[in-house]
Design a protein around this motif. Structure first.
Motif, short mmCIF file in Angstrom:
data_model
loop_
_atom_site.label_atom_id
_atom_site.label_comp_id
_atom_site.label_asym_id
_atom_site.label_seq_id
_atom_site.Cartn_x
_atom_site.Cartn_y
_atom_site.Cartn_z
N GLN A 16 1.07 -0.99 0.15
CA GLN A 16 -0.27 -0.04 0.21
C GLN A 16 0.87 1.08 -0.03
OE1 GLN A 16 -2.51 -0.18 3.73
NE2 GLN A 16 -4.55 -1.08 2.05
N GLN A 66 -19.32 4.62 -5.70
CA GLN A 66 -18.83 2.94 -5.04
C GLN A 66 -16.78 3.37 -4.28
OE1 GLN A 66 -20.14 0.15 -7.28
NE2 GLN A 66 -21.84 0.48 -7.05
N GLN A 112 -4.08 0.35 -3.00
CA GLN A 112 -2.75 -0.43 -3.52
C GLN A 112 -2.88 -0.55 -4.99
OE1 GLN A 112 -3.04 -3.11 -0.68
NE2 GLN A 112 -1.15 -3.90 -2.27
N ASP A 116 -4.49 1.75 -9.81
CA ASP A 116 -5.00 1.60 -7.80
C ASP A 116 -5.83 -0.23 -8.08
OD1 ASP A 116 -5.96 1.16 -5.51
OD2 ASP A 116 -7.81 2.50 -5.09
N GLY A 117 -5.29 -1.12 -7.34
CA GLY A 117 -5.96 -2.53 -6.77
C GLY A 117 -6.54 -3.45 -6.21
N ALA A 118 -7.38 -1.53 -5.78
CA ALA A 118 -8.14 -2.72 -4.25
C ALA A 118 -9.13 -3.08 -4.46
CB ALA A 118 -8.59 -0.86 -3.59
N ALA A 119 -9.44 -4.17 -3.74
CA ALA A 119 -10.56 -5.04 -4.53
C ALA A 119 -12.17 -3.99 -5.16
CB ALA A 119 -11.65 -6.02 -3.45
N HIS A 120 -12.81 -3.19 -3.67
CA HIS A 120 -13.43 -2.62 -4.24
C HIS A 120 -13.42 -1.71 -5.85
CE1 HIS A 120 -11.90 0.68 -2.19
NE2 HIS A 120 -12.64 1.82 -3.49
N ARG A 121 -12.34 -1.87 -6.24
CA ARG A 121 -12.61 -0.65 -7.72
C ARG A 121 -12.08 -1.52 -9.06
NH1 ARG A 121 -9.20 4.51 -6.98
NH2 ARG A 121 -9.68 5.10 -8.63
N ARG A 122 -12.48 -2.43 -8.59
CA ARG A 122 -11.86 -3.83 -9.87
C ARG A 122 -12.88 -3.64 -11.12
NH1 ARG A 122 -9.48 -8.26 -5.69
NH2 ARG A 122 -7.08 -7.23 -5.53
N ASN A 156 -9.12 4.79 -12.43
CA ASN A 156 -8.55 3.84 -11.51
C ASN A 156 -6.54 4.11 -11.54
OD1 ASN A 156 -10.65 3.16 -10.18
ND2 ASN A 156 -10.16 0.97 -11.16
#
Length: 367
Positions: A33, A61, A108, A119-125, A132
């Protein structure tokens, strides 16, 4: 690294004028991070559109608040790495990208390259990839330290403008030879008009409020400037397309009812938040169905058509032409106004939400 508690500016999703500053926990980073200190961001009517269409277009989101009914409006700006647990992203580096209205953001990084990262955060995939991406200023062809404010204010809007113009041209303007642009004093509208004005045989007609007529005329990119109550000045049988930046249900009704050769309704945003067409019924409108424009779809198409490098070159070339005009005109199209601190940010937000102020002013906020 700052020891101040991080804070986020939040709004009620159903009452956008209801706002608060929320204190956030300062959580330690996990491996991979980075923590970015948000230095400045732009606030325009485009961000109000993000809020107005927050549920329909998933804008809420990106930076979830974790509390039902409250949202964080995304903005575009600059941030500097304050702490890093990610190889390839160093403390002190500056990045341009999509941020919350907040003092900091933990990301991330994924797909780290010399140009930046995603950004590889799960909620943005599952969210559009265009939002992103974080661009390393040291390698960004758009970046100029002397014009950071202009970049924050206009880059995301002009990219949308570029894509609207490209989409319309790509579809032969749907057989229309006149483009009607509502909220013509808005930055995305006049960026679109700047591009459309280069198209031979296309008349670009500004629709605006009486107070913004002189501003729109001063830009020189509109063929005609009319107020919203002057639609009768356009022949009813004009083959036209409506590029709707206002989102006004009543204006949409009047346009669809008047023009029997309306070829396309391209719905962009919602600057008229008290009269949003998205909240009203469009089922009974005569003529073409209003179609929401989604910029990432046109980006994807053009990258397929031209390649990523080819798309980037065309966009940067158009951006440089546009910013030369905006900043180099005898009377600049845009003058940045700085707002620092929570009270100033909140006041600027309420002004933009209400649609007040000089269209030549661009708001740069520092949380």
């Amino acid at each position: 690294m700052s020891t101040a508690a991080p804070t986020t500016f939040q709004v009620r999703k159903d009452v956008l004028s209801d706002t608060r500053w929320h204190a956030d926990p300062h959580l330690p980073l996990t491996p991979g991070q980075v923590r970015l200190g948000i230095k400045s961001f732009a606030l325009t009517s485009n961000n109000i559109t993000y809020a107005a269409f927050g549920d329909a277009m998933s804008y809420w989101q990106f930076f979830p608040t974790g509390e039902e009914g409250w949202g964080c409006i995304p903005v575009w700006g600059f941030a500097t790495v304050a702490e890093s647990q990610c190889e390839g992203v160093a403390v002190g580096e500056k990045f341009y990208g999509y941020y919350p209205m907040a003092s900091e953001l933990v990301l991330q990084p994924a797909r780290v390259t010399p140009a930046g990262f995603f950004d590889g955060a799960a909620h943005r995939r599952a969210l559009p990839v265009a939002y992103n991406q974080y661009m390393r200023c040291s390698a960004d062809p758009f970046y100029d330290a002397a014009t950071e404010d202009v970049q924050s204010l206009l880059r995301p809007l002009f990219i949308t403008s570029f894509l609207i113009d490209d989409f319309l041209a790509d579809n032969g303007f749907f057989g229309a030879n006149a483009m009607l642009l509502s909220s013509a004093s808005s930055k995305t509208a006049y960026g679109t008009a700047f591009q459309l004005a280069k198209r031979p045989g296309i008349e670009v007609i500004a629709l605006t409020s009486p107070g913004n007529v002189a501003f729109c005329e001063s830009l020189g990119c509109y063929s005609r400037v009319l107020t919203y109550d002057q639609l009768d000045a356009i022949a009813a049988d004009t083959a036209c397309a409506y590029v709707d930046f206002a989102g006004s249900a009543s204006l949409r009704q009047r346009i669809h009812s008047r023009f029997d050769q309306l070829r396309y309704n391209c719905s962009i945003g919602g600057t008229h938040v008290d009269d949003l067409a998205a909240k009203g019924s469009a089922k009974d409108l005569p003529g073409p169905r209003a179609t929401l424009f989604f910029a990432p779809s046109q980006v994807k198409k053009r990258i397929t058509d031209w390649g990523e490098e080819g798309f980037g070159k065309q966009l940067v070339r158009a951006w440089r032409d546009f910013t030369r005009q905006v900043t180099g005109a005898k009377t600049p199209w845009l003058i940045a106004q700085q707002h620092a601190g929570q009270a100033a940010v909140q006041a600027a937000y309420q002004e933009v939400l209400a649609g007040k102020g000089d269209p030549r002013t661009g708001h740069i906020l520092q949380p």
